[in-house]
Motif scaffolding. Structure first.
Motif, PDB file in Angstrom:
ATOM      1  N   GLY A 129       0.808  -1.212   0.000  1.00 21.37           N
ATOM      2  CA  GLY A 129       0.000   0.000   0.000  1.00 21.37           C
ATOM      3  C   GLY A 129       0.835   1.253   0.000  1.00 21.37           C
ATOM      4  N   ALA A 130       0.287   2.308   0.553  1.00 22.53           N
ATOM      5  CA  ALA A 130       0.918   3.621   0.471  1.00 22.53           C
ATOM      6  C   ALA A 130       1.946   3.801   1.580  1.00 22.53           C
ATOM      7  N   ASP A 131       3.175   3.399   1.311  1.00 27.03           N
ATOM      8  CA  ASP A 131       4.261   3.630   2.270  1.00 27.03           C
ATOM      9  C   ASP A 131       4.567   5.111   2.337  1.00 27.03           C
ATOM     10  N   ARG A 132       4.363   5.775   1.232  1.00 22.71           N
ATOM     11  CA  ARG A 132       4.619   7.211   1.141  1.00 22.71           C
ATOM     12  C   ARG A 132       3.365   7.857   0.550  1.00 22.71           C
ATOM     13  N   ILE A 133       3.277   9.138   0.615  1.00 19.99           N
ATOM     14  CA  ILE A 133       2.098   9.834   0.103  1.00 19.99           C
ATOM     15  C   ILE A 133       1.968   9.664  -1.409  1.00 19.99           C
ATOM     16  N   VAL A 134       3.045   9.872  -2.155  1.00 20.87           N
ATOM     17  CA  VAL A 134       2.973   9.864  -3.608  1.00 20.87           C
ATOM     18  C   VAL A 134       3.479   8.556  -4.209  1.00 20.87           C
ATOM     19  N   LEU A 135       4.617   8.069  -3.761  1.00 19.64           N
ATOM     20  CA  LEU A 135       5.204   6.850  -4.294  1.00 19.64           C
ATOM     21  C   LEU A 135       5.515   5.891  -3.163  1.00 19.64           C
ATOM     22  N   GLY A 136       5.444   4.595  -3.466  1.00 15.61           N
ATOM     23  CA  GLY A 136       5.895   3.603  -2.507  1.00 15.61           C
ATOM     24  C   GLY A 136       7.403   3.721  -2.348  1.00 15.61           C
ATOM     25  N   SER A 137       7.925   3.244  -1.248  1.00 14.47           N
ATOM     26  CA  SER A 137       9.349   3.429  -0.960  1.00 14.47           C
ATOM     27  C   SER A 137      10.245   2.711  -1.968  1.00 14.47           C
ATOM     28  N   VAL A 138       9.862   1.519  -2.427  1.00 21.23           N
ATOM     29  CA  VAL A 138      10.668   0.810  -3.423  1.00 21.23           C
ATOM     30  C   VAL A 138      10.675   1.590  -4.732  1.00 21.23           C
ATOM     31  N   THR A 139       9.504   2.004  -5.181  1.00 23.63           N
ATOM     32  CA  THR A 139       9.407   2.756  -6.434  1.00 23.63           C
ATOM     33  C   THR A 139      10.196   4.055  -6.346  1.00 23.63           C
ATOM     34  N   GLU A 140      10.067   4.750  -5.224  1.00 24.52           N
ATOM     35  CA  GLU A 140      10.779   6.011  -5.056  1.00 24.52           C
ATOM     36  C   GLU A 140      12.283   5.814  -5.178  1.00 24.52           C
ATOM     37  N   THR A 141      12.810   4.791  -4.547  1.00 23.79           N
ATOM     38  CA  THR A 141      14.246   4.535  -4.603  1.00 23.79           C
ATOM     39  C   THR A 141      14.686   4.188  -6.023  1.00 23.79           C
ATOM     40  N   VAL A 142      13.906   3.348  -6.714  1.00 25.20           N
ATOM     41  CA  VAL A 142      14.255   2.972  -8.088  1.00 25.20           C
ATOM     42  C   VAL A 142      14.244   4.204  -8.982  1.00 25.20           C
ATOM     43  N   VAL A 143      13.228   5.043  -8.853  1.00 25.98           N
ATOM     44  CA  VAL A 143      13.151   6.263  -9.669  1.00 25.98           C
ATOM     45  C   VAL A 143      14.374   7.152  -9.427  1.00 25.98           C
ATOM     46  N   ARG A 144      14.766   7.299  -8.165  1.00 21.64           N
ATOM     47  CA  ARG A 144      15.892   8.183  -7.831  1.00 21.64           C
ATOM     48  C   ARG A 144      17.236   7.631  -8.293  1.00 21.64           C
ATOM     49  N   LYS A 145      17.404   6.304  -8.254  1.00 25.05           N
ATOM     50  CA  LYS A 145      18.729   5.725  -8.487  1.00 25.05           C
ATOM     51  C   LYS A 145      18.922   5.053  -9.844  1.00 25.05           C
ATOM     52  N   SER A 146      17.870   4.879 -10.604  1.00 22.20           N
ATOM     53  CA  SER A 146      17.974   4.156 -11.869  1.00 22.20           C
ATOM     54  C   SER A 146      18.768   4.927 -12.916  1.00 22.20           C
ATOM     55  N   ASP A 147      19.574   4.190 -13.668  1.00 24.22           N
ATOM     56  CA  ASP A 147      20.314   4.774 -14.784  1.00 24.22           C
ATOM     57  C   ASP A 147      19.490   4.768 -16.072  1.00 24.22           C
ATOM     58  N   VAL A 148      18.328   4.093 -16.046  1.00 23.33           N
ATOM     59  CA  VAL A 148      17.463   4.015 -17.228  1.00 23.33           C
ATOM     60  C   VAL A 148      16.119   4.646 -16.885  1.00 23.33           C
ATOM     61  N   PRO A 149      15.345   5.019 -17.906  1.00 24.42           N
ATOM     62  CA  PRO A 149      14.026   5.604 -17.636  1.00 24.42           C
ATOM     63  C   PRO A 149      13.136   4.660 -16.828  1.00 24.42           C
TER      64      PRO A 149
END
Length: 149
Positions: free
Chosen positions: A121-141
């Motif tokens: 569910g909603a670990d964070r208000i906008v993005l889940g914590s896993v998704t947020e980390t992947v978005v911040r650290k990914s080298d690809v879109p």
């Protein structure tokens, strides 16, 4: 543009919405689709079917999660079957965000498609914590997919 697309899945509804988007993107690009499920070292969430073993040893829990991962990645392959896409199924062990990023690098992934929130569910208000980390650290879109109402 995209030859290999990664869709991490946990078998949840938000993940299914992302799978459908990943299949559409892979079809548009005639890309190989990679379905990844990550078994966490210490299972924190419930199982997709809602059942938790009452007194099972941790090894049993991990095996049940592995089986769940095999089912989740097979479901991706089944959804992609009508699209005539090549699907690579993988079940990895470790921290989900770290494993997603590691897999993306090792498999030479061109894009990641994932739900904004997973089973927990909603670990964070906008993005889940896993998704947020992947978005911040990914080298690809990274394409994030919000589950519809």
């Amino acid at each position: 543009m995209y030859d290999r697309i990664l869709v991490p899945t946990d078998g949840s509804e938000p993940a299914t919405a992302a799978v459908e988007e990943a299949i559409a993107l892979a079809r548009q690009n005639d890309a190989e689709l990679h379905a990844l499920y990550v078994v966490e070292p210490i299972p924190l969430g419930g199982f997709a079917a809602g059942a938790k073993p009452a007194s099972a040893e941790w090894g049993d829990v991990v095996e049940r999660q592995r089986a769940e991962g095999n089912e989740a990645t097979a479901a991706v392959a089944e959804l992609a079957a009508d699209s005539d896409l090549e699907v690579v199924e993988a079940v990895e062990h470790g921290n989900p965000d770290a494993q997603i990023l590691r897999y993306a690098g090792e498999a030479d992934i061109d894009a990641i498609v994932m739900g904004t929130h997973g089973r927990s569910g909603a670990d964070r208000i906008v993005l889940g914590s896993v998704t947020e980390t992947v978005v911040r650290k990914s080298d690809v879109p990274v394409l994030t997919v919000r589950m519809g109402d």
